[in-house]
Scaffold this active site. Structure first.
Site, PDB file in Angstrom:
ATOM      1  N   ASP A 170      20.879 -37.462  16.364  1.00  0.00           N
ATOM      2  CA  ASP A 170      20.171 -37.226  15.100  1.00  0.00           C
ATOM      3  C   ASP A 170      18.690 -36.978  15.412  1.00  0.00           C
ATOM      4  O   ASP A 170      18.046 -37.774  16.104  1.00  0.00           O
ATOM      5  CB  ASP A 170      20.326 -38.452  14.192  1.00  0.00           C
ATOM      6  CG  ASP A 170      19.721 -38.258  12.810  1.00  0.00           C
ATOM      7  OD1 ASP A 170      20.466 -38.293  11.823  1.00  0.00           O
ATOM      8  OD2 ASP A 170      18.473 -38.080  12.734  1.00  0.00           O
ATOM      9  N   ILE A 171      18.169 -35.861  14.917  1.00  0.00           N
ATOM     10  CA  ILE A 171      16.758 -35.526  15.160  1.00  0.00           C
ATOM     11  C   ILE A 171      15.868 -36.527  14.415  1.00  0.00           C
ATOM     12  O   ILE A 171      16.129 -36.858  13.254  1.00  0.00           O
ATOM     13  CB  ILE A 171      16.456 -34.077  14.729  1.00  0.00           C
ATOM     14  CG1 ILE A 171      17.338 -33.103  15.539  1.00  0.00           C
ATOM     15  CG2 ILE A 171      14.972 -33.751  14.923  1.00  0.00           C
ATOM     16  CD1 ILE A 171      17.179 -31.635  15.158  1.00  0.00           C
ATOM     17  N   ASN A 221       9.941 -30.785   8.635  1.00  0.00           N
ATOM     18  CA  ASN A 221      10.044 -29.762   7.577  1.00  0.00           C
ATOM     19  C   ASN A 221       8.802 -29.757   6.697  1.00  0.00           C
ATOM     20  O   ASN A 221       8.269 -28.703   6.359  1.00  0.00           O
ATOM     21  CB  ASN A 221      11.258 -30.052   6.689  1.00  0.00           C
ATOM     22  CG  ASN A 221      12.536 -29.420   7.217  1.00  0.00           C
ATOM     23  OD1 ASN A 221      12.531 -28.335   7.754  1.00  0.00           O
ATOM     24  ND2 ASN A 221      13.639 -30.131   7.055  1.00  0.00           N
ATOM     25  N   ASP A 269      14.560 -24.852  10.562  1.00  0.00           N
ATOM     26  CA  ASP A 269      15.769 -24.100  10.929  1.00  0.00           C
ATOM     27  C   ASP A 269      15.699 -23.629  12.383  1.00  0.00           C
ATOM     28  O   ASP A 269      16.692 -23.695  13.115  1.00  0.00           O
ATOM     29  CB  ASP A 269      15.933 -22.882  10.009  1.00  0.00           C
ATOM     30  CG  ASP A 269      16.489 -23.253   8.645  1.00  0.00           C
ATOM     31  OD1 ASP A 269      16.720 -24.455   8.410  1.00  0.00           O
ATOM     32  OD2 ASP A 269      16.676 -22.339   7.813  1.00  0.00           O
ATOM     33  N   GLU A 295      20.690 -32.557  10.210  1.00  0.00           N
ATOM     34  CA  GLU A 295      20.139 -32.652  11.568  1.00  0.00           C
ATOM     35  C   GLU A 295      20.921 -33.663  12.368  1.00  0.00           C
ATOM     36  O   GLU A 295      20.391 -34.390  13.192  1.00  0.00           O
ATOM     37  CB  GLU A 295      18.649 -33.007  11.544  1.00  0.00           C
ATOM     38  CG  GLU A 295      18.176 -33.792  10.343  1.00  0.00           C
ATOM     39  CD  GLU A 295      18.682 -35.234  10.291  1.00  0.00           C
ATOM     40  OE1 GLU A 295      19.793 -35.439   9.747  1.00  0.00           O
ATOM     41  OE2 GLU A 295      17.967 -36.122  10.779  1.00  0.00           O
TER      42      GLU A 295
HETATM   43  P1  GH3 Z   1      15.184 -40.243  10.812  1.00  0.00           P
HETATM   44  O1  GH3 Z   1      14.215 -40.234  11.945  1.00  0.00           O
HETATM   45  O2  GH3 Z   1      15.411 -41.626  10.293  1.00  0.00           O
HETATM   46  O3  GH3 Z   1      16.467 -39.560  11.165  1.00  0.00           O
HETATM   47  O4  GH3 Z   1      14.506 -39.448   9.625  1.00  0.00           O
HETATM   48  P2  GH3 Z   1      14.791 -37.944   9.151  1.00  0.00           P
HETATM   49  O5  GH3 Z   1      13.613 -37.473   8.394  1.00  0.00           O
HETATM   50  O6  GH3 Z   1      15.208 -37.123  10.324  1.00  0.00           O
HETATM   51  O7  GH3 Z   1      16.092 -38.128   8.264  1.00  0.00           O
HETATM   52  P3  GH3 Z   1      16.335 -37.791   6.737  1.00  0.00           P
HETATM   53  O8  GH3 Z   1      17.812 -37.972   6.562  1.00  0.00           O
HETATM   54  O9  GH3 Z   1      15.416 -38.581   5.869  1.00  0.00           O
HETATM   55  O10 GH3 Z   1      15.949 -36.285   6.558  1.00  0.00           O
HETATM   56  C1  GH3 Z   1      16.723 -35.245   7.025  1.00  0.00           C
HETATM   57  C2  GH3 Z   1      16.072 -33.960   6.604  1.00  0.00           C
HETATM   58  O11 GH3 Z   1      16.784 -32.827   7.086  1.00  0.00           O
HETATM   59  C3  GH3 Z   1      15.997 -33.802   5.104  1.00  0.00           C
HETATM   60  C4  GH3 Z   1      16.433 -32.369   4.835  1.00  0.00           C
HETATM   61  O12 GH3 Z   1      15.486 -31.705   4.074  1.00  0.00           O
HETATM   62  C5  GH3 Z   1      16.485 -31.748   6.226  1.00  0.00           C
HETATM   63  N1  GH3 Z   1      17.505 -30.717   6.367  1.00  0.00           N
HETATM   64  C6  GH3 Z   1      18.837 -30.824   6.133  1.00  0.00           C
HETATM   65  N2  GH3 Z   1      19.469 -29.673   6.393  1.00  0.00           N
HETATM   66  C7  GH3 Z   1      18.507 -28.788   6.791  1.00  0.00           C
HETATM   67  C8  GH3 Z   1      18.530 -27.410   7.201  1.00  0.00           C
HETATM   68  O13 GH3 Z   1      19.569 -26.751   7.261  1.00  0.00           O
HETATM   69  N3  GH3 Z   1      17.343 -26.853   7.539  1.00  0.00           N
HETATM   70  C9  GH3 Z   1      16.184 -27.537   7.514  1.00  0.00           C
HETATM   71  N4  GH3 Z   1      15.061 -26.921   7.868  1.00  0.00           N
HETATM   72  N5  GH3 Z   1      16.117 -28.827   7.117  1.00  0.00           N
HETATM   73  C10 GH3 Z   1      17.270 -29.445   6.782  1.00  0.00           C
HETATM   74 MG    MG Z   2      17.002 -37.601  11.368  1.00  0.00          MG
HETATM   75 MG    MG Z   3      20.177 -37.871   9.679  1.00  0.00          MG
END
Ligand code: GH3
Ligand code: MG
Ligand code: MG
Length: 193
Positions: free
Chosen positions: A50-51, A58, A67, A93
């Site tokens: 997980d990123i 973003n 992306d 992610e």
């Molecule tokens: P953590 O370190 O705890 O994993 O925090 P996080 O911010 O990585 O995790 P969180 O689940 O809060 O946020 C995930 C984000 O990923 C939110 C959403 O906007 C973004 N996201 C989801 N799908 C896509 C995508 O296809 N493209 C992009 N650019 N962003 C995406």
């Molecule tokens: Mg994350």
């Molecule tokens: Mg996540």
């Protein structure tokens, strides 16, 4: 017609952004991989990646840059895995890597290598300065008590969550087994004696 049919199957099981498998593909193939591993008496390992702070990435650099990071991250995954490892994007992610014939220590090393390959080189995105990215990884290996592939994914996810809680940018191995399960597992031997 046959080509169209095969194309539509491929599309239904592929993530359009990154080109890796999607959750649906993982769900339909993981049980089979677990059964095969069991039949061949080989370990099957799973890494849940997980990123870190992707929402912030973003927010800071824009969704398009996010992306691009996802695409480049997928490239690094594939480049550092074997061709028979399975890579699936199961959430925004979140990626699951399934590694046939991979014992726990090798799985840990692979998880650690993936983590380093992300941290070591910042990511390029159009119109942005190089972006520093890290990942949290949870790793586990099949056990006799695993009935379904989802058992491994759940355990790897829990280990990944531990990686988040202990500071991110790290690899955590799922604990051997819960204390209660460990107690139970010695009971039959005691009865035997
Ligand atoms: P953590 O370190 O705890 O994993 O925090 P996080 O911010 O990585 O995790 P969180 O689940 O809060 O946020 C995930 C984000 O990923 C939110 C959403 O906007 C973004 N996201 C989801 N799908 C896509 C995508 O296809 N493209 C992009 N650019 N962003 C995406
Ligand atoms: Mg994350
Ligand atoms: Mg996540």
């Amino acid at each position: 017609m046959r080509v169209n049919y095969e194309q539509s199957i491929a599309l239904a099981s592929t993530d359009p952004l990154t080109g890796v498998h999607n959750r649906r593909y993982l769900d339909t193939h993981l049980d089979q991989l677990l059964q095969r591993a069991r039949a061949n008496n080989k370990p099957l390992s799973v890494a849940f990646c997980d990123i870190d702070h992707f929402k912030r990435l973003n927010d800071t650099h824009g969704h398009a840059a996010g992306d691009e990071v996802l695409i480049e991250f997928t490239r690094r995954l594939i480049r550092n895995l074997r061709s028979h490892d399975l890579v699936a994007r199961i959430g925004g992610e979140e990626f699951v890597v399934v590694m046939p014939d991979t014992p726990p220590e090798r799985a840990r090393r692979i998880g650690e290598r993936l983590r380093q390959k992300v941290e070591q080189e910042p990511f390029a995105a159009a119109g942005c300065a190089p972006i520093a990215v890290t990942i949290s990884v949870g790793v586990t290996t099949s056990r006799a008590s695993d009935n379904f592939g989802v058992d491994l994914v759940k355990r790897a996810d829990e280990a990944m969550y531990q990686a988040k809680n202990s500071g991110r940018n790290r690899v955590i191995i799922a604990p051997a087994r819960r204390a209660v399960a460990a107690e139970r597992s010695v009971t039959p031997q005691e009865n035997d004696g």
